[in-house]
Design an enzyme around this catalytic site. Structure first.
Site, mmCIF file in Angstrom:
data_model
loop_
_atom_site.group_PDB
_atom_site.id
_atom_site.type_symbol
_atom_site.label_atom_id
_atom_site.label_comp_id
_atom_site.label_asym_id
_atom_site.label_seq_id
_atom_site.Cartn_x
_atom_site.Cartn_y
_atom_site.Cartn_z
ATOM 1 N N ASP A 1 0.694 9.179 -4.495
ATOM 2 C CA ASP A 1 -0.157 8.288 -3.714
ATOM 3 C C ASP A 1 -0.863 7.361 -4.710
ATOM 4 O O ASP A 1 -0.807 7.587 -5.929
ATOM 5 C CB ASP A 1 -1.170 9.117 -2.918
ATOM 6 C CG ASP A 1 -2.025 8.269 -1.975
ATOM 7 O OD1 ASP A 1 -1.604 7.145 -1.639
ATOM 8 O OD2 ASP A 1 -3.114 8.736 -1.601
ATOM 9 N N ASP B 1 -4.009 12.614 -2.227
ATOM 10 C CA ASP B 1 -5.367 13.086 -1.908
ATOM 11 C C ASP B 1 -5.745 12.914 -0.454
ATOM 12 O O ASP B 1 -6.819 13.339 -0.032
ATOM 13 C CB ASP B 1 -6.392 12.312 -2.757
ATOM 14 C CG ASP B 1 -6.588 10.890 -2.255
ATOM 15 O OD1 ASP B 1 -5.574 10.190 -2.026
ATOM 16 O OD2 ASP B 1 -7.752 10.471 -2.080
#
Length: 355
Positions: free
Chosen positions: A93, A288
């Site tokens: 990410d 996350d």
């Protein structure tokens, strides 16, 4: 990399792409606002910062959570052991993983050190950034041609622009292009213009056009205004049943109601690389956000590789390991790169030439 036209055709034939989900999720008017507020709060916990005097790892309060989700740094040797004999593929990410979460999403720059580490990783392993951002924006942040970019939560995928040899059985170089939600572009742009006007009434709110999805950021919005923001978004979204809403950390995401997410994106990329249902691949996904859970679930269900959650607080996750923050992500990636370099040197030691 070869253009994945054949794979694209297969995906379309399977009718995975444009299967619209139930639109009832977007109906219900104002009675949606309270659940939205609950989701906004649940997905936007107070973030621990280095300047916070109470900066303690929240996971320490629950030893069983630590046992179930140990540090990827502490368990690095175990991870490497499990990857032996397999091709490691790295998925990352961006926000909160490679770069810190910042008040202004336009300033989410990663450090020069992180870029250098990422460049090393991409030269050693097939590497993809899977993000809710549009590809153009995340590329402006990263600026590496060795990386795959999957923007808009995987609804816009492009391959490396520099030569690579990672694709199994195919070393041709070309641009990967995959856009399963292209038919929604006019609608997305229309809703973007409406939301920009609506959010002018909410101090601190920001609407970001990520091409195939929209992000309504409320990082700088006082919590007392969250209800008004949710009402404004709801008033728009109820008129567009082909769009759905999801929540991230202090962001509301508006996406097409197709069955496509970060999990589908990594499945597509693995298949494109020649590792569909392969036992010789070891994907590592680091993220996350709530949206990364779709990728963690895919890896869990396939029994392939590992998911690593980046978080300083306890949260429900399908990831196996954890890292605290982008700093630890960088440390993990550096160790991974160093391990691979040593492995390569062991197999192909440098030749000593007598002069």
């Amino acid at each position: 990399m070869a253009l994945f036209g054949g794979l694209l055709g297969q995906y379309q034939k399977r009718r995975l792409l444009f299967t619209v989900e139930e639109s009832n999720n977007n109906k219900g008017g104002n009675n949606k606002v309270n659940p939205w507020l609950e989701s906004m709060r649940a997905s936007s916990p107070t973030r621990i910062t280095p300047n916070n005097n109470n900066n303690q790892d929240d996971s320490n309060n629950n030893p069983s959570w630590i046992v179930g989700h140990p540090s990827a740094l502490k368990m690095f040797d175990e991870i490497i052991w499990n990857s032996k004999g397999k091709q490691v593929v790295v998925f990352l990410d961006y926000d909160g993983t490679l770069s810190p979460i910042v008040a202004d999403p336009e300033k989410a720059f990663m450090t020069k050190k992180m870029r250098a580490i990422l460049k090393d990783i991409a030269r050693l392993f097939p590497t993809a950034i899977v993000t809710g951002r549009c590809i153009d924006k995340v590329y402006d942040f990263v600026r590496l041609g060795e990386v795959y970019y999957a923007g808009s939560h995987g609804m816009d995928i492009k391959g490396p622009t520099k030569s690579r040899n990672h694709q199994k059985g195919n070393n041709n170089e070309a641009l990967v292009l995959f856009q399963p939600a292209s038919q929604f572009l006019p609608m997305i742009n229309e809703v973007y213009k409406i939301l920009v006007e609506k959010m002018k009434a909410i101090p601190g709110a920001k609407v970001e056009n990520n091409k195939f999805c929209l992000s309504v950021h409320f990082r700088c919005v006082e919590e007392k205004c969250w209800s008004a923001l949710a009402e404004q978004v709801n008033s728009v979204l109820k008129e567009y049943p082909k769009l759905k809403l999801t929540h991230g950390r202090k962001v509301i995401e508006i996406r097409p109601t197709i069955k496509w997410d970060k999990g589908k994106a990594i499945e597509f990329l693995l298949e494109s690389l020649g590792y569909a249902n392969s036992t010789s691949v070891f994907p590592i996904y680091i993220g996350d956000d709530r949206t990364d859970e779709d990728a963690f679930k895919v890896l869990r269900s396939k029994g392939q590789g590992i998911g690593i959650l980046v978080s300083q607080i306890q949260k429900e996750t399908k990831a196996i390991y954890t890292l605290h923050d982008p700093l630890e992500v960088g440390q993990f990636l550096r160790r991974l790169a160093d391990w691979k370099k040593k492995q390569v040197l062991a197999i192909h030691p440098p030749q000593i030439v007598d002069l």
